[in-house]
Design a protein around this motif. Structure first.
Motif, short mmCIF file in Angstrom:
data_model
loop_
_atom_site.label_atom_id
_atom_site.label_comp_id
_atom_site.label_asym_id
_atom_site.label_seq_id
_atom_site.Cartn_x
_atom_site.Cartn_y
_atom_site.Cartn_z
N VAL A 22 -38.68 -18.23 -56.96
CA VAL A 22 -37.75 -17.24 -57.50
C VAL A 22 -36.89 -16.64 -56.40
O VAL A 22 -35.70 -16.35 -56.60
N GLU A 23 -37.44 -16.46 -55.22
CA GLU A 23 -36.70 -15.86 -54.11
C GLU A 23 -35.57 -16.75 -53.62
O GLU A 23 -34.69 -16.29 -52.90
N HIS A 24 -35.59 -18.02 -53.98
CA HIS A 24 -34.59 -18.97 -53.47
C HIS A 24 -33.58 -19.40 -54.53
O HIS A 24 -32.69 -20.20 -54.23
N LEU A 25 -33.72 -18.89 -55.74
CA LEU A 25 -32.77 -19.22 -56.80
C LEU A 25 -31.65 -18.19 -56.83
O LEU A 25 -31.81 -17.07 -56.36
N ARG A 26 -30.52 -18.56 -57.42
CA ARG A 26 -29.34 -17.71 -57.39
C ARG A 26 -28.86 -17.37 -58.79
O ARG A 26 -28.95 -18.18 -59.71
N SER A 27 -28.34 -16.17 -58.92
CA SER A 27 -27.71 -15.77 -60.17
C SER A 27 -26.25 -16.23 -60.16
O SER A 27 -25.69 -16.54 -59.11
N GLY A 28 -25.64 -16.24 -61.32
CA GLY A 28 -24.22 -16.58 -61.40
C GLY A 28 -24.01 -18.09 -61.38
O GLY A 28 -24.83 -18.87 -61.85
N GLY A 29 -22.87 -18.49 -60.81
CA GLY A 29 -22.54 -19.90 -60.73
C GLY A 29 -21.86 -20.44 -61.98
O GLY A 29 -21.90 -21.64 -62.24
N TYR A 30 -21.21 -19.57 -62.76
CA TYR A 30 -20.58 -20.01 -64.01
C TYR A 30 -19.12 -20.41 -63.82
O TYR A 30 -18.48 -20.86 -64.78
N THR A 31 -18.58 -20.20 -62.63
CA THR A 31 -17.18 -20.54 -62.37
C THR A 31 -17.10 -21.47 -61.17
O THR A 31 -18.00 -21.52 -60.32
N SER A 32 -16.02 -22.22 -61.10
CA SER A 32 -15.82 -23.15 -59.99
C SER A 32 -15.42 -22.39 -58.73
O SER A 32 -14.52 -21.55 -58.76
N GLU A 33 -16.08 -22.68 -57.63
CA GLU A 33 -15.77 -22.02 -56.36
C GLU A 33 -14.44 -22.50 -55.78
O GLU A 33 -13.94 -21.90 -54.84
N GLN A 34 -13.89 -23.59 -56.32
CA GLN A 34 -12.61 -24.11 -55.84
C GLN A 34 -11.44 -23.71 -56.74
O GLN A 34 -10.31 -24.12 -56.50
N SER A 35 -11.70 -22.91 -57.76
CA SER A 35 -10.62 -22.50 -58.66
C SER A 35 -9.69 -21.52 -57.96
O SER A 35 -10.03 -20.92 -56.93
N VAL A 282 -20.48 -33.69 -63.73
CA VAL A 282 -19.02 -33.79 -63.61
C VAL A 282 -18.36 -32.42 -63.63
O VAL A 282 -17.17 -32.31 -63.30
N PHE A 283 -19.12 -31.37 -63.99
CA PHE A 283 -18.54 -30.03 -64.05
C PHE A 283 -18.77 -29.31 -62.71
O PHE A 283 -19.90 -29.16 -62.28
N PRO A 284 -17.69 -28.85 -62.05
CA PRO A 284 -17.82 -28.27 -60.71
C PRO A 284 -18.26 -26.80 -60.71
O PRO A 284 -17.64 -25.96 -60.07
N TYR A 286 -21.95 -24.57 -60.25
CA TYR A 286 -23.32 -24.89 -59.83
C TYR A 286 -24.36 -24.48 -60.86
O TYR A 286 -25.51 -24.97 -60.82
N PHE A 287 -24.01 -23.63 -61.83
CA PHE A 287 -24.94 -23.34 -62.92
C PHE A 287 -25.28 -24.63 -63.66
O PHE A 287 -26.46 -24.92 -63.93
N LEU A 288 -24.27 -25.45 -63.99
CA LEU A 288 -24.50 -26.70 -64.69
C LEU A 288 -25.01 -27.79 -63.76
O LEU A 288 -25.92 -28.55 -64.11
N GLN A 289 -24.43 -27.89 -62.58
CA GLN A 289 -24.84 -28.95 -61.66
C GLN A 289 -26.29 -28.79 -61.22
O GLN A 289 -27.04 -29.76 -61.13
N SER A 290 -26.70 -27.56 -60.93
CA SER A 290 -28.08 -27.35 -60.48
C SER A 290 -29.06 -27.65 -61.61
O SER A 290 -30.15 -28.18 -61.37
N LEU A 291 -28.69 -27.33 -62.85
CA LEU A 291 -29.55 -27.67 -63.97
C LEU A 291 -29.60 -29.18 -64.17
O LEU A 291 -30.64 -29.71 -64.61
N ARG A 529 -12.81 -31.54 -67.58
CA ARG A 529 -13.92 -32.45 -67.26
C ARG A 529 -14.71 -32.89 -68.49
O ARG A 529 -15.53 -33.81 -68.39
N LEU A 530 -14.47 -32.25 -69.62
CA LEU A 530 -15.25 -32.57 -70.83
C LEU A 530 -15.12 -34.04 -71.25
O LEU A 530 -16.13 -34.67 -71.59
N PRO A 531 -13.91 -34.63 -71.25
CA PRO A 531 -13.83 -36.06 -71.62
C PRO A 531 -14.64 -36.96 -70.69
O PRO A 531 -15.21 -37.96 -71.14
N TRP A 532 -14.70 -36.61 -69.40
CA TRP A 532 -15.48 -37.43 -68.46
C TRP A 532 -16.97 -37.34 -68.76
O TRP A 532 -17.70 -38.34 -68.71
#
Length: 722
Positions: A22-35, A282-284, A286-291, A529-532
């Motif tokens: 738990v100490e190493h997991l992160r909250s958030g991550g719902y938006t792209s950091e490159q947006s 394919v979704f940039p 990290y909430f989705l990518q980490s899952l 990214r949805l079509p991909w």
């Protein structure tokens, strides 16, 4: 015995390694950091020591906030917050005299605090500061809300919810296994593998967190998924092992045959789920990518646990698999109505009836599923906020007070960053730009180095201490504007306002940020990214089902049917969690009139994988009988009849585990758990019992058609499960 000692040692080591996950997991991550919005927010923090506040202190007083004693206490609180380590700035009504930071009744005021660093660092800072800054301070009472305090409460609540879900799911799963097997020994084996899988899941998450950002919710979702699939896979193998013993095989031969047949099915079923989860990559965000990373690893772990641990346990137990038959009458009843018995099973009778009236059953079922999907037509999407927390939590109550007593725009402005513009040399261009933005619909005012503007008129001249805040901290080129809007952050009007700001020609390259801009960027990124993602799922599932069946018709039909099987869940998602109906079914939560924008994508990929998991198992048995008899109708009845009880038990296990996840006090986990549980149940009953046999009957021998080159390819490389 060496195998058991090795498993025990690895499990203990995994438990120790994963205990601090738990100490190493992160909250958030719902938006792209490159947006664009994310880059704007980083520039604000790095070059201007500015940006949207991620902690808001709500100050309440019995006297007006202009009272001398209250003002002194409020100013002291602001200075105290600003002096703390990790705080970029702290501004309040008493330091800025901004009327938007004072409530209409004059008894409340806001202190806006910007904490340094990313979400993870800000959350740790909030964890330390909130207890020190809140509570009674002389004539004022202080409570905290905002992104950072909310994230801290999410961490705490998520851990509590995980414990509750595990305590609820374990005994219910054991009861289902007892009902399916009758024998306490046989039922205990999948539970053993499931427990080992959960422990391994925590270790996997801890390992992944050392290499990449992993969402806090990965712990809840993947432990539920890992436990459910590990039990399911073990259920397949133990069931086949008991069948082989009943046929007179020796213990070793029964184990070998179980692994050759059910074991191979487990491998490719795990591959099915893993490929569906891979679409999340394919979704940039990290909430989705980490899952995706965690989910794929956990699915593989669940399959390997079943294939490596169970054979050793079965070899030790041998023919004692049916000992401690506590549900003997129930087991005899199942055995007396199962495949091959004189008395037809429920599944046999149901499928036979459907085959007599396939048009009625198929069209009726398809129409019902489409009808259940209709609420999704008015789905509205937003970003997660404090309302994900249980009703009555401190940050949620404080945020509700802020929303009701203050203009939300005060805490969530749209920001425009122009890193290359010099406000001193290009004052005229900046003035024209600020004036134009102030004339846009929904713009309340624009604060900038060129002064403050409202409705095309300057209301405060440049050169003041306030306008100086819009220059870089080192005096270099660059400036930014704060655009206060009366449109809600998560509203269509807020999105339109952001797009309007971006369409205005800026005097220098500009980045538009803020919460409303984050929502616009997130929707755009996910939509692009949805079509991909859909292509990844469609191509991989088509290829896998072709290898199993040798047909091009069955895979295409399975893809369409699986999409239909998810419609009820997506309709329910909107009807219950967006519109707020039938809340008593899932427990109370703060309904916002919106869905978190990433959740439908996550739910689709997980549910599609689980649905296709059972489809692979079912179609392999139907194909097996069709190759022997060349009778399509008989093959369908045989396949569903011979897999009915097993898949039903497996689906009930997964649905139970996911329903336990829905007991979470966090609305996002409640939504995921309830939606996925419903998807599994609909697929295992209505779709498999009615829609699949109806369509198979209507297509007849055409189900198994494939072009000659593909038939030859399947003959060489196809997968066949006996």
């Amino acid at each position: 015995m060496p195998v058991f000692l090795l498993v025990a040692a690895v499990t203990v080591a995994a438990a120790g390694f994963g205990s601090s996950v738990v100490e190493h997991l992160r909250s958030g991550g719902y938006t792209s950091e490159q947006s664009e919005s994310a880059r704007a927010d980083r520039l604000l923090a790095d070059r201007f020591d500015a940006g949207a506040p991620n902690m808001v202190l709500l100050v309440s007083a019995r006297l007006p906030v202009d009272d001398a004693a209250v003002a002194e206490a409020g100013g002291a609180l602001t200075r105290d917050a600003a002096s703390r380590p990790g705080v970029v700035f702290a501004q309040s009504f008493w330091t800025t005299h901004d009327p938007s930071l004072r409530s209409e009744d004059g008894r409340k005021a806001l202190v806006l605090v910007k904490l340094a660093g990313d979400e993870d660092r800000a959350t740790r800072t909030a964890k330390e500061l909130v207890p020190q800054l809140t509570g009674e301070r002389g004539p004022i009472e202080v409570t905290a809300t905002g992104q950072a305090p909310v994230n801290h409460l999410l961490e705490k609540q998520s851990d509590e919810d995980l414990t509750r879900a595990e305590l609820l799911a374990a005994p219910l799963t054991m009861l289902i296994l007892l009902a399916a097997f009758g024998s306490l020994v046989a039922a205990s084996l999948p539970m053993l593998v499931g427990v080992v899988s959960v422990v391994g899941t925590l270790a996997v998450l801890r390992l992944l967190a050392g290499f990449t950002d992993v969402s806090l919710f990965a712990m809840n979702v993947t432990t539920a998924l890992g436990f459910g699939l590990a039990v399911d896979y073990s259920l397949f193998i133990v069931t086949r092992y008991r069948e082989e013993l009943a046929r007179g095989r020796e213990v070793r031969d029964a184990i070998a045959e179980s692994l050759r047949t059910a074991g191979r099915t487990v491998l490719f079923s795990a591959l099915t789920v893993a490929l569906s989860l891979a679409a999340l990559l394919v979704f940039p965000v990290y909430f989705l990518q980490s899952l995706a990373y965690a989910g794929i690893a956990v699915v593989v772990l669940a399959a390997l646990s079943s294939l490596l641990i169970l054979p050793a346990v079965l070899a030790l137990i041998g023919r004692h698999i049916d000992r401690l038959d506590v549900f003997a009458p129930l087991r005899r009843r199942f055995a007396g109505s199962g495949p091959g018995s004189a008395k037809a099973s429920v599944w046999h009778r149901l499928v036979t009836g459907v085959m007599r009236r396939p048009v009625l059953a198929g069209t009726g079922m398809a129409a019902l599923l489409v009808l259940l999907a209709l609420p999704f037509g008015h789905a509205r999407f937003g970003l997660t906020d404090d309302r994900i927390l249980p009703r009555g939590s401190s940050a949620q109550v404080a945020a509700e007070s802020v929303r009701s007593a203050f203009d939300q725009a005060a805490t969530s402005p749209v920001t425009v960053v122009m890193p290359g513009l010099d406000p001193r040399a290009e004052q005229r261009e900046l003035t024209d730009y600020a004036r134009t933005i102030s004339q846009l619909p929904h713009t309340v005012r624009v604060d900038s180095a060129a002064g403050t503007w409202a409705e095309g008129e300057r209301t405060a001249a440049p050169g003041s201490a306030a306008s100086a805040a819009y220059a870089t901290r080192d005096g270099d080129r660059g400036t930014w504007l704060s655009v206060t809007s009366d449109a809600g952050v998560n509203s269509a009007q807020g999105e339109d306002h952001v797009r309007a700001v971006r369409q205005i020609s800026a005097p220098s390259p500009a980045l538009v940020g803020g919460e409303a801009a984050s929502l616009v960027d997130t929707k755009t990124t996910l939509g692009d990214r949805l079509p991909w993602a859909a292509a990844v799922i469609a191509v991989s599932m088509f290829a896998l089902l072709f290898l199993f069946t040798g047909s091009v018709v069955v895979p295409l039909k399975a893809l369409v049917i699986n999409l239909l099987s998810l419609t009820a869940s997506f309709g329910a998602m909107v009807y219950v969690f967006q519109d707020g109906h039938l809340k008593w079914l899932v427990g109370d939560f703060v309904h916002t009139g919106q869905l978190e924008v990433t959740v439908p994508i996550l739910m689709f990929c997980v549910a599609f994988g689980l649905s296709m998991d059972y489809t692979v198992f079912l179609l392999s048995r139907i194909r097996e009988e069709y190759l022997v008899t060349s009778d399509n109708t008989r093959a369908v009845v045989f396949g569903i009849d011979h897999t009915g009880r097993l898949i039903t038990a497996a689906a009930l296990v997964v649905a139970t585990v996911l329903a336990a996840l829905a007991t979470s006090q966090l609305s996002l986990l409640k939504l995921l758990g309830a939606g996925l549980a419903l998807a599994v149940l609909v697929d295992a009953t209505l779709v498999r019992g009615l829609l699949v046999p109806a369509t198979m009957r209507l297509l007849g021998h055409a189900n198994w058609w494939a072009p000659r080159p593909l038939r030859k390819l399947h003959d060489k490389t196809g997968l066949h499960d006996a």
